[in-house]
Design a protein around this motif. Structure first.
Motif, PDB file in Angstrom:
ATOM      1  N   TYR A   1       0.843  -1.193   0.000  1.00 19.37           N
ATOM      2  CA  TYR A   1       0.000   0.000   0.000  1.00 19.37           C
ATOM      3  C   TYR A   1       0.880   1.245   0.000  1.00 19.37           C
ATOM      4  O   TYR A   1       1.799   1.376   0.809  1.00 19.37           O
ATOM      5  CB  TYR A   1      -0.921   0.003   1.209  1.00 19.37           C
ATOM      6  CG  TYR A   1      -1.783   1.227   1.279  1.00 19.37           C
ATOM      7  CD1 TYR A   1      -2.854   1.385   0.398  1.00 19.37           C
ATOM      8  CD2 TYR A   1      -1.533   2.226   2.195  1.00 19.37           C
ATOM      9  CE1 TYR A   1      -3.647   2.515   0.439  1.00 19.37           C
ATOM     10  CE2 TYR A   1      -2.321   3.362   2.245  1.00 19.37           C
ATOM     11  CZ  TYR A   1      -3.373   3.499   1.362  1.00 19.37           C
ATOM     12  OH  TYR A   1      -4.158   4.620   1.413  1.00 19.37           O
TER      13      TYR A   1
ATOM     14  N   GLU B   1      -3.072   3.898  -3.136  1.00 16.23           N
ATOM     15  CA  GLU B   1      -3.255   2.732  -4.004  1.00 16.23           C
ATOM     16  C   GLU B   1      -2.258   1.653  -3.642  1.00 16.23           C
ATOM     17  O   GLU B   1      -1.261   1.917  -2.984  1.00 16.23           O
ATOM     18  CB  GLU B   1      -3.063   3.121  -5.475  1.00 16.23           C
ATOM     19  CG  GLU B   1      -4.115   4.076  -5.965  1.00 16.23           C
ATOM     20  CD  GLU B   1      -4.439   3.836  -7.420  1.00 16.23           C
ATOM     21  OE1 GLU B   1      -4.124   2.773  -7.936  1.00 16.23           O
ATOM     22  OE2 GLU B   1      -5.007   4.750  -8.018  1.00 16.23           O
TER      23      GLU B   1
ATOM     24  N   LYS C   1      -3.688  -0.628 -11.430  1.00 25.08           N
ATOM     25  CA  LYS C   1      -2.714  -0.450 -10.359  1.00 25.08           C
ATOM     26  C   LYS C   1      -1.564   0.400 -10.869  1.00 25.08           C
ATOM     27  O   LYS C   1      -1.318   0.483 -12.050  1.00 25.08           O
ATOM     28  CB  LYS C   1      -2.170  -1.797  -9.910  1.00 25.08           C
ATOM     29  CG  LYS C   1      -3.219  -2.656  -9.267  1.00 25.08           C
ATOM     30  CD  LYS C   1      -2.575  -3.561  -8.288  1.00 25.08           C
ATOM     31  CE  LYS C   1      -3.644  -4.421  -7.671  1.00 25.08           C
ATOM     32  NZ  LYS C   1      -3.694  -4.306  -6.271  1.00 25.08           N
TER      33      LYS C   1
END
Length: 189
Positions: free
Chosen positions: A27, A33, A182
């Motif tokens: 994290y 994110e 991501k």
């Protein structure tokens, strides 16, 4: 992983066997994110003591799969590497310490004659590890990153079959332009 002469946040010389590769999901609070981080898992970890003798320190450890390791080319399970690294333990209750910032990395027990390159880009190294491990092992798997790694292999004339033999999966040959969900570090590639 601790011997009487060792101190946290100091650099030591280690040697260890390659156990495998994995992708950690970390994290990043600054961007709120998760990030994929490539990792080499090690076994039979030894540290050079002040008397220039290697002493056993751990059954296993993790090493960030950075550019210095990538410059060695593809690594195989069972090969022995030697490197300098910093010992860190960010959490007091953490059971397995990590080795960080490897430098002066070398293969001291190679197991293959022909070694193919590994991408400089952290994002593509994540794709490489995902291809090596395959989608069915409980590790994160993003087909978009695997396709980007395959594309890199095609562009640079690298053989992706080595990664396939490590994983027993079929290499991808098509490129899909999916939207990534991501972030993958700060690499520009």
């Amino acid at each position: 992983m601790y011997l009487s002469f060792m101190r946290y946040n100091h650099r030591y010389t280690f040697k260890a066997d390659i156990e495998g590769f994995k992708v950690n999901d970390e994290y990043a609070a600054s961007i709120d994110e998760e990030l994929y981080k490539p990792v080499v898992t090690l076994e039979n970890v030894y540290c050079l003591d002040p008397d220039d003798k290697f002493k056993f320190v751990a059954i296993g450890a993790e090493l960030n799969y950075g550019k210095q390791l990538a410059q060695l080319g593809q690594l195989a399970k069972g090969e022995t590497i030697q490197f300098n690294a910093r010992i860190v333990s960010p959490w007091a209750h953490k059971l397995q310490e990590d080795l960080r910032n490897p430098t002066k990395v070398s293969i001291i027990k190679p197991l293959m004659k022909e070694r193919y390159p590994v991408p400089d880009s952290e994002k593509l190294r994540v794709g490489y590890i995902m291809e090596v491990n395959g989608p069915m092992n409980g590790q994160p798997y993003d087909s978009h990153l695997v396709h980007q790694y395959d594309n890199w292999c095609d562009i640079y004339g690298c053989k992706k079959g080595f990664a396939t033999r490590q994983s027993n999966t079929k290499p991808s040959t098509t490129i899909r332009q999916n939207r990534c969900h991501k972030h993958y570090g700060t690499d520009s590639n």
